[in-house]
Write an enzyme that holds these catalytic residues in place. Structure first.
Site, PDB file in Angstrom:
ATOM      1  N   CYS A  36      -9.154  55.041  35.847  1.00 37.75           N
ATOM      2  CA  CYS A  36     -10.605  54.881  35.746  1.00 37.75           C
ATOM      3  C   CYS A  36     -11.266  54.986  37.121  1.00 37.75           C
ATOM      4  O   CYS A  36     -12.410  55.441  37.227  1.00 37.75           O
ATOM      5  CB  CYS A  36     -10.936  53.535  35.114  1.00 37.75           C
ATOM      6  SG  CYS A  36     -10.438  53.418  33.387  1.00 37.75           S
ATOM      7  N   TRP A  41       4.287  15.100   2.499  1.00 39.93           N
ATOM      8  CA  TRP A  41       3.794  15.399   3.840  1.00 39.93           C
ATOM      9  C   TRP A  41       4.118  14.223   4.752  1.00 39.93           C
ATOM     10  O   TRP A  41       3.857  13.076   4.396  1.00 39.93           O
ATOM     11  CB  TRP A  41       2.292  15.654   3.823  1.00 39.93           C
ATOM     12  CG  TRP A  41       1.906  16.818   2.983  1.00 39.93           C
ATOM     13  CD1 TRP A  41       1.385  16.794   1.740  1.00 39.93           C
ATOM     14  CD2 TRP A  41       2.007  18.193   3.366  1.00 39.93           C
ATOM     15  NE1 TRP A  41       1.134  18.073   1.308  1.00 39.93           N
ATOM     16  CE2 TRP A  41       1.516  18.947   2.292  1.00 39.93           C
ATOM     17  CE3 TRP A  41       2.455  18.849   4.500  1.00 39.93           C
ATOM     18  CZ2 TRP A  41       1.459  20.327   2.319  1.00 39.93           C
ATOM     19  CZ3 TRP A  41       2.401  20.214   4.530  1.00 39.93           C
ATOM     20  CH2 TRP A  41       1.900  20.945   3.450  1.00 39.93           C
ATOM     21  N   ALA A  83       6.123  18.543  13.110  1.00 37.10           N
ATOM     22  CA  ALA A  83       5.641  17.232  12.689  1.00 37.10           C
ATOM     23  C   ALA A  83       6.854  16.331  12.541  1.00 37.10           C
ATOM     24  O   ALA A  83       7.911  16.761  12.063  1.00 37.10           O
ATOM     25  CB  ALA A  83       4.883  17.333  11.373  1.00 37.10           C
ATOM     26  N   LEU A 116      14.663  26.759  14.228  1.00 37.42           N
ATOM     27  CA  LEU A 116      13.946  27.784  14.993  1.00 37.42           C
ATOM     28  C   LEU A 116      13.260  27.185  16.214  1.00 37.42           C
ATOM     29  O   LEU A 116      13.290  27.769  17.299  1.00 37.42           O
ATOM     30  CB  LEU A 116      12.929  28.487  14.101  1.00 37.42           C
ATOM     31  CG  LEU A 116      12.320  29.774  14.684  1.00 37.42           C
ATOM     32  CD1 LEU A 116      13.398  30.828  14.884  1.00 37.42           C
ATOM     33  CD2 LEU A 116      11.224  30.312  13.772  1.00 37.42           C
ATOM     34  N   GLU A 133     -14.862  52.152  31.203  1.00 34.02           N
ATOM     35  CA  GLU A 133     -15.636  52.957  32.136  1.00 34.02           C
ATOM     36  C   GLU A 133     -15.773  54.398  31.642  1.00 34.02           C
ATOM     37  O   GLU A 133     -16.856  54.990  31.692  1.00 34.02           O
ATOM     38  CB  GLU A 133     -14.957  52.971  33.519  1.00 34.02           C
ATOM     39  CG  GLU A 133     -14.760  51.595  34.124  1.00 34.02           C
ATOM     40  CD  GLU A 133     -13.402  50.997  33.820  1.00 34.02           C
ATOM     41  OE1 GLU A 133     -12.793  50.421  34.726  1.00 34.02           O
ATOM     42  OE2 GLU A 133     -12.937  51.107  32.657  1.00 34.02           O
ATOM     43  N   ARG A 162      -6.173  28.002   7.085  1.00 34.09           N
ATOM     44  CA  ARG A 162      -7.161  27.669   6.060  1.00 34.09           C
ATOM     45  C   ARG A 162      -8.092  26.548   6.523  1.00 34.09           C
ATOM     46  O   ARG A 162      -7.665  25.594   7.171  1.00 34.09           O
ATOM     47  CB  ARG A 162      -6.461  27.247   4.758  1.00 34.09           C
ATOM     48  CG  ARG A 162      -5.579  28.320   4.166  1.00 34.09           C
ATOM     49  CD  ARG A 162      -4.968  27.879   2.837  1.00 34.09           C
ATOM     50  NE  ARG A 162      -4.127  26.705   2.967  1.00 34.09           N
ATOM     51  CZ  ARG A 162      -2.856  26.725   3.386  1.00 34.09           C
ATOM     52  NH1 ARG A 162      -2.290  27.870   3.735  1.00 34.09           N
ATOM     53  NH2 ARG A 162      -2.163  25.608   3.454  1.00 34.09           N
ATOM     54  N   ALA A 219      12.958  13.667   5.191  1.00 34.79           N
ATOM     55  CA  ALA A 219      13.754  12.562   4.655  1.00 34.79           C
ATOM     56  C   ALA A 219      15.181  13.034   4.390  1.00 34.79           C
ATOM     57  O   ALA A 219      15.484  14.229   4.511  1.00 34.79           O
ATOM     58  CB  ALA A 219      13.116  12.031   3.378  1.00 34.79           C
ATOM     59  N   ALA A 220      16.037  12.119   4.022  1.00 33.56           N
ATOM     60  CA  ALA A 220      17.455  12.446   3.834  1.00 33.56           C
ATOM     61  C   ALA A 220      17.672  13.534   2.789  1.00 33.56           C
ATOM     62  O   ALA A 220      18.621  14.320   2.892  1.00 33.56           O
ATOM     63  CB  ALA A 220      18.232  11.192   3.458  1.00 33.56           C
ATOM     64  N   LEU A 277       1.516  30.878   5.194  1.00 33.81           N
ATOM     65  CA  LEU A 277       1.341  31.232   6.612  1.00 33.81           C
ATOM     66  C   LEU A 277      -0.072  31.707   6.934  1.00 33.81           C
ATOM     67  O   LEU A 277      -0.282  32.488   7.863  1.00 33.81           O
ATOM     68  CB  LEU A 277       2.370  32.279   7.057  1.00 33.81           C
ATOM     69  CG  LEU A 277       3.845  31.860   6.904  1.00 33.81           C
ATOM     70  CD1 LEU A 277       4.756  32.934   7.485  1.00 33.81           C
ATOM     71  CD2 LEU A 277       4.108  30.516   7.562  1.00 33.81           C
TER      72      LEU A 277
END
Length: 358
Positions: A88, A173, A157, A274, A55, A210, A166-167, A207
């Protein structure tokens, strides 16, 4: 008094102007000043924390008493408090504005009440014009205001049997390309992406968000939590945005600081430790669980300790959507509020009682 056609067009324009402003601690707001005949006299929008509000930005483009008897069309209720800038509502009154139309009420305890102040000064006020569009524009800011912190999405995931790796620790992936592309699209919609130093040291993630080999226009700010040093040549050091580092395990202090920085939405993508810490701390609002039709076995669970000692203390979620992504499936779920969880438990008990009667 009804909103005129010229005022509706002005609100549409004000929303366009608001979208030019940056996301941050303050909402995106636009304003249009109309003459008594419905002609646009001035436009403005909020350019960021510490700058004039929309304003005032619009009024600054008028000279003398040009605003006398004019109408101000604003996407958010004019504020009623003094922060880095003055109220304002007072600026509009002092400028001689005779009518104000706004879309949404200001939810702030300190900043709200501008409409009442305007009416008290004899200014005609109409609220709710194109409220849904205004709410959509600043929905993340409104959520952050309600929570008092950024909205937090925790993503992981996992295999069908609940493993994140995996172990031997390998995890690239678990899910397929469709799921991974979906993650990047969702990253691009967040203000910040949060990982721990363990993920940085183990995977060296960029990070970025994409689209194939190209970067999305919007990139989340990388946030790293943990005491271990991030290498100088780490991939995230080349991120378009400067990273933020927190050498602490106090997630509440991290989230509070991100809120102060204007972060409205945060995307936690830092591995089981996390993710579990955010859930245990009560700082997770939504879960994105990408489930792949593979079995891994072993002890590399997608979540570890989240503070659930017994089934009675289980963290209940409501699945809002199941999304097929190639061979994988995405569960989008939100954490239930305490009262919602109690209602569901009551329904379960009633169901058990009814079954006993039969």
């Amino acid at each position: 008094m009804a909103v005129h056609e010229a005022e509706r067009h002005a609100m549409t324009r004000a929303l366009e102007l608001a979208a030019r402003g940056p996301r941050g601690a303050n909402p995106q707001v636009g304003a249009v000043i109309l003459s008594p005949e419905g002609e646009i006299l001035a436009e403005g929008w909020h350019h960021g924390a510490g700058t004039p509000h929309a304003e005032v930005d619009a009024l600054s483009k008028l000279h003398g008493d040009a605003a006398g008897g004019a109408t101000a069309v604003v996407t958010l209720e004019p504020c009623n408090h003094t922060g880095r800038t003055g109220p304002c509502a007072v600026a509009l009154i002092d400028a001689g504005i005779s009518r104000v139309i706004y879309a949404l009420d200001d939810p702030g305890a300190a900043s709200g009440g501008g409409a009442e102040r305007l009416r008290g000064a004899g200014v005609e006020v109409e609220a709710g014009e194109q409220a849904d569009d205004a709410r959509s524009l600043i929905s993340d800011w409104l959520t952050a205001q309600r929570l008092g912190r950024p909205h937090v999405t925790v993503k992981w995931a996992q295999s069908l049997d609940g493993r994140a790796a995996a172990a031997d620790g390998s995890s690239q992936w678990i899910t397929g390309p469709d799921a991974r592309a979906d993650v990047h699209r969702r990253r691009a919609g967040a203000d910040a992406i949060i990982v721990g130093t363990g993920t940085v040291l183990a995977d060296d993630p960029a990070l970025t968000a994409r689209d194939g080999d190209a970067l999305y226009e919007h990139q989340p700010i990388p946030v790293v939590i943990g005491a271990r040093e991030t290498p100088a040549d780490a991939a995230l050091r080349r991120h378009p945005n400067e990273s933020v580092f927190y050498a602490t395990r106090d997630l509440h202090s991290v989230i509070a600081d991100l809120h102060d920085r204007g972060i409205q939405t945060a995307f936690v993508e830092g591995g089981p430790t996390l993710a579990s810490a955010f859930i245990a701390a009560g700082l997770a609002d939504r879960v994105l669980a990408y489930v792949a039709p593979v079995l891994l076995g072993g002890d590399r669970l997608a979540l570890t300790d989240i503070g659930v000692p017994s089934i009675d203390a289980a963290r209940r979620l409501t699945v809002e959507q199941w999304v097929p992504l190639g061979a994988d499936m995405l569960a989008i779920a939100r954490f239930q509020e305490d009262n919602e969880q109690e209602d569901n438990e009551q329904e379960d008990n009633e169901q058990e009682d009814n079954e006993g009667v039969r």
